[in-house]
Enzyme design. Structure first.
Site, PDB file in Angstrom:
ATOM      1  N   ILE A   1      -3.085  -3.516   7.274  1.00 17.13           N
ATOM      2  CA  ILE A   1      -1.305  -3.473   5.911  1.00 17.13           C
ATOM      3  C   ILE A   1      -0.510  -2.493   6.714  1.00 17.13           C
ATOM      4  O   ILE A   1      -0.093  -1.376   6.681  1.00 17.13           O
ATOM      5  CB  ILE A   1      -1.634  -2.358   4.739  1.00 17.13           C
TER       6      ILE A   1
ATOM      7  N   TYR B   1       2.492   9.579  -0.782  1.00 15.14           N
ATOM      8  CA  TYR B   1       3.609   9.154   0.539  1.00 15.14           C
ATOM      9  C   TYR B   1       5.597   9.830  -0.338  1.00 15.14           C
ATOM     10  O   TYR B   1       6.352   9.630   0.035  1.00 15.14           O
ATOM     11  CB  TYR B   1       3.949   7.885   0.551  1.00 15.14           C
TER      12      TYR B   1
ATOM     13  N   ARG C   1      10.365  -7.072  12.704  1.00 17.26           N
ATOM     14  CA  ARG C   1       8.834  -7.394  13.161  1.00 17.26           C
ATOM     15  C   ARG C   1       8.166  -7.330  11.531  1.00 17.26           C
ATOM     16  O   ARG C   1       6.779  -7.952  11.969  1.00 17.26           O
ATOM     17  CB  ARG C   1       8.478  -5.721  12.818  1.00 17.26           C
TER      18      ARG C   1
ATOM     19  N   ASN D   1       4.435  -9.620  12.122  1.00 13.10           N
ATOM     20  CA  ASN D   1       3.202  -8.796  11.728  1.00 13.10           C
ATOM     21  C   ASN D   1       2.592 -10.116  10.661  1.00 13.10           C
ATOM     22  O   ASN D   1       1.535 -10.024  10.164  1.00 13.10           O
ATOM     23  CB  ASN D   1       3.434  -7.510  10.761  1.00 13.10           C
TER      24      ASN D   1
ATOM     25  N   LYS E   1      -2.691   5.863  -4.252  1.00 14.82           N
ATOM     26  CA  LYS E   1      -4.138   6.687  -3.722  1.00 14.82           C
ATOM     27  C   LYS E   1      -4.147   7.778  -4.423  1.00 14.82           C
ATOM     28  O   LYS E   1      -2.620   8.828  -4.777  1.00 14.82           O
ATOM     29  CB  LYS E   1      -3.830   6.679  -2.605  1.00 14.82           C
TER      30      LYS E   1
ATOM     31  N   LYS F   1       2.924  -1.188   8.702  1.00 13.68           N
ATOM     32  CA  LYS F   1       4.241  -0.865   8.164  1.00 13.68           C
ATOM     33  C   LYS F   1       5.607  -1.068   9.066  1.00 13.68           C
ATOM     34  O   LYS F   1       5.337  -0.766  11.119  1.00 13.68           O
ATOM     35  CB  LYS F   1       4.254   0.715   8.373  1.00 13.68           C
ATOM     36  N   SER F   2       6.029  -1.456   8.916  1.00 16.36           N
ATOM     37  CA  SER F   2       6.993  -1.470  10.077  1.00 16.36           C
ATOM     38  C   SER F   2       8.918  -1.700   8.826  1.00 16.36           C
ATOM     39  O   SER F   2       8.654  -1.901   8.144  1.00 16.36           O
ATOM     40  CB  SER F   2       7.267  -2.479  10.673  1.00 16.36           C
TER      41      SER F   2
ATOM     42  N   ASP G   1       0.686  -1.587  -0.262  1.00 18.10           N
ATOM     43  CA  ASP G   1      -0.321  -0.042   0.058  1.00 18.10           C
ATOM     44  C   ASP G   1       0.592   1.880   0.187  1.00 18.10           C
ATOM     45  O   ASP G   1       1.532   1.570   0.715  1.00 18.10           O
ATOM     46  CB  ASP G   1      -1.045   0.032   0.952  1.00 18.10           C
TER      47      ASP G   1
END
Ligand code: NAP
Length: 284
Positions: free
Chosen positions: A228, A48, A236, A240, A76, A230-231, A43
């Site tokens: 979704i 971003y 991690r 996740n 997006k 984030k790391s 995503d």
């Protein structure tokens, strides 16, 4: 991986990887790491400013033998590019940066600007096969109902702030009424309220041999919500991802439900000052 079937028949992984606030210089490495861990849904967003780096990681994966259809890529459309003509141009720019010839999911990032013009453009791109699914983000119930009733095209997805402190149960019912998939952003509340050390979440985690982060993701998925997280750290990312070998019992689901404060930890999309701020966030 488990999948949710969207209202247009396409399948979306219930767990993906988000790259908000990941420095463009780090993004390629992070997405490559995430793909190596097993994530297939990524995503990103025009806003971003790391679509190019996501594209570079996708290229590495494809050269390495992954098939395009195994990936599910979301980006997006930002407020400054809403409207029919501008949305078409912004879509082309995103696709060039991502290096893709079709996109899995395109979202209207914020419920402001000429969203109806954008929606017409997105509908056209979907008909042309350039986008597989179209959806929205940060649309509250009133905006969802208006778009659904007046545009004739129901979004496949609505991506919203959702975590144990802001659970959005009423909005979830509205989405269910229209068959719109609920996708959570900030599943971990970006670490706010010391969420990873929350006694209820870590206590539940101990029972299953899991950490708080895993409990949160499991709780969301069991509510039927796509996640979704984030790391930037591969360890991690692995934690996740490791959430499909246990299921929370009804009393644990209820204990997490009791953490709801029904208040945003980020921003209220109906607050005039915040709306003004976000519309002008990228003004030069
Ligand atoms: P988030 O996933 O709630 O939280 C990310 C934070 O949690 C980072 O600080 C990360 O640190 C930390 N973290 C991750 N896994 C962890 C673990 N297992 N243990 C401890 N800490 C952990 O926040 P988010 O990035 O805002 O939301 C997720 C995605 O949703 C975004 O990346 C973006 O794709 C999307 N999003 C969309 C919108 C929208 O308006 N549509 C808004 C915000 C976000 P490290 O990186 O250091 O591990």
């Amino acid at each position: 991986m488990e999948f949710v079937t969207l209202n247009d028949g396409n399948k979306m992984p219930v767990l993906g990887f988000g790259v908000f606030q990941v420095d463009p210089k780090e993004t390629q490495r992070c997405v490559e790491d995430a793909i190596s861990v097993g994530y297939r849904s990524i995503d990103t967003a025009q806003a971003y400013q790391n679509e190019e780096s996501v594209g570079a990681a996708i290229k590495t994966a494809l050269v390495g033998g992954l098939k395009r259809e195994e990936l599910f890529i979301t980006t997006k459309l930002w407020i400054s590019d809403t409207g029919e003509e501008r949305a078409l141009k912004a879509f082309d720019a995103s696709m060039k940066k991502l290096g893709l010839d079709y996109l899995d999911l395109y979202l209207i990032h914020q419920p402001y600007g000429d969203i109806y013009g954008s929606w017409r453009a997105m509908k056209r791109l979907k008909e042309q096969g350039r986008i597989r699914s179209i959806g929205v983000s940060n649309f509250y119930a009133d905006r969802v109902v208006d778009l659904c009733e007046n545009s004739g095209v129901i979004p496949a997805v609505n991506q919203l702030e959702c975590h144990p402190f802001y659970q959005r149960e009423a909005l979830k019912h509205t989405l269910e009424d229209y068959g719109i998939a609920f996708e959570s952003w900030a599943s971990f509340a970006e670490g706010k309220n010391d969420i990873f050390k929350n006694a209820v979440l870590s206590g539940i985690g101990e029972k299953y041999g899991k950490g708080s982060a895993q409990v949160i993701l499991r709780w969301l998925i069991q509510r039927g919500i796509v996640v979704i997280p984030k790391s930037e750290k591969i360890e991690r990312m692995r934690q996740n991802f490791d959430i499909f070998d246990f299921a929370l019992a009804p009393d644990d689901m209820a204990a997490i439900a009791a953490l709801d404060t029904d208040k945003t930890l980020f921003f209220d999309h109906a607050d005039p000052e915040r709306v003004k701020w976000i519309i002008h966030a990228f003004d030069k």
